[in-house]
Scaffold this motif. Sequence first.
Motif, PDB file in Angstrom:
ATOM      1  N   SER A 259      18.975 -25.131  -9.397  1.00 14.13           N
ATOM      2  CA  SER A 259      18.498 -25.011 -10.779  1.00 14.13           C
ATOM      3  C   SER A 259      17.737 -23.701 -10.913  1.00 14.13           C
ATOM      4  N   LYS A 261      16.446 -22.632 -13.621  1.00 12.33           N
ATOM      5  CA  LYS A 261      15.281 -22.960 -14.446  1.00 12.33           C
ATOM      6  C   LYS A 261      14.120 -23.437 -13.573  1.00 12.33           C
ATOM      7  N   GLU A 265      10.528 -21.587 -12.924  1.00 16.76           N
ATOM      8  CA  GLU A 265       9.302 -22.305 -13.280  1.00 16.76           C
ATOM      9  C   GLU A 265       8.368 -22.467 -12.081  1.00 16.76           C
ATOM     10  N   ASP A 287      19.481 -22.579 -20.138  1.00 18.72           N
ATOM     11  CA  ASP A 287      18.232 -22.589 -19.374  1.00 18.72           C
ATOM     12  C   ASP A 287      17.419 -21.321 -19.599  1.00 18.72           C
ATOM     13  N   TYR A 288      18.091 -20.193 -19.842  1.00 23.96           N
ATOM     14  CA  TYR A 288      17.360 -18.954 -20.086  1.00 23.96           C
ATOM     15  C   TYR A 288      16.511 -19.072 -21.349  1.00 23.96           C
ATOM     16  N   LYS A 290      15.239 -21.884 -22.406  1.00 25.95           N
ATOM     17  CA  LYS A 290      14.190 -22.875 -22.140  1.00 25.95           C
ATOM     18  C   LYS A 290      13.022 -22.308 -21.345  1.00 25.95           C
ATOM     19  N   ILE A 291      13.260 -21.285 -20.533  1.00 25.49           N
ATOM     20  CA  ILE A 291      12.154 -20.728 -19.729  1.00 25.49           C
ATOM     21  C   ILE A 291      11.304 -19.746 -20.526  1.00 25.49           C
TER      22      ILE A 291
END
Length: 388
Positions: A259, A261, A265, A287-288, A290-291
């Motif tokens: 993952s 992400k 994180e 995911d890009y 979401k971060i």
Amino acid sequence: MNSEVSGSAIPKVMRAVLLTGFGGIEKLQFRADVPVPHPNAGEVLIKVGACGINNTDINLRTQWYHRAASSSLTEEVGLRGVQGITDKAEEAAATWKQEALVFPRVQGAAIAGRIVAVGDAVIAGRIGERVIVDPQVRDRSLPERAQLVAYIGGERDGGFAEYVVVPAENAYAVTSHLTDAELATFPTSYDTAEEMLERARLSEGETVVVTGASGGVGTALVQLALIRKARVIAIAGQSKEARVRALGVHEFVPRESESIKAAVEAIVGSQGVDVVADVVGGPAFGDYLKILRRGGRYTTGGAIGGPVQPMDLRDLIYKDIEMYGITCPTPSTFARVISHVSSGKLRPLLDKVYPLDELAQAQTDFVKRTHVGKFVVEPTPSASGIAK
């Protein structure tokens, strides 16, 4: 036409590689009898010292830019071309102006060399200038983000040849101790990268995630982000970690991570990224977003990992994210890159040099994506070969 070539006349014919049509690597044809182009008013003739290889060369040849193409730019696509595209394909209009291409065409956008002749309305004093070419031919009367009317190596002939004609304003004088092969690593990659970061307003102390950090644009993004004094988290293949870390990145995340992400994180916490500079796209695209922190910026100049991906609009809407797509860097951006080159702030990442008649082999190696930095071809081979 005014000309001067170190006491010798400009030849009538030259060596060049012709793209004879859309398709696989077999569409590249080396010839030694191609007429040398003649500069018209406002143009210059450049003796090509070297020309870099870029994804654009592969994308145009294979028809990957076509709306009917949705896969990642795999090695197979790079060698065989996108299969199944016909003139009757749904949404046949290309996203990049493929309908304007005329064959045979000399590709090659990342050109370094020397002006040997000028057309009318260009001062003769430019003859002898060492130059790097901005591949974007613009109509300055159009809005800034819509000025691209032709791409050198696409809608007009480029630098996979001994000589090329370009508009005089596209030939930027450069003063540098670097070789032509090293200078040819900068156009298309570094101006795209700088425009991505400029549009996203990357600032000192901010955290940027760079995808595809081992490629031409990716390594440019890393260097240019460091010039801006940002914190850089690089994503690339695990086998390239040492070479990418050598660029000075602060953190490295393997592309093969279960993952991405979660890996990011673990470094910066949830939504701890200010800017994502993405040249890959693909399944990790969601995911890009979401971060990114609230008010974060996503900027992209490529999607070789797959251009068509799902998107959760709630990430865009409720986090007030800004998104930027980059195709046509501005002249001021290109001039800024040239300034960095002349001042020595940028390091050329030259992986290998090929002679012009081995362009097909160079592209075959390129689509394997085992290299870091750039491949370059030289019309007149040097003795260097691989740059250490």
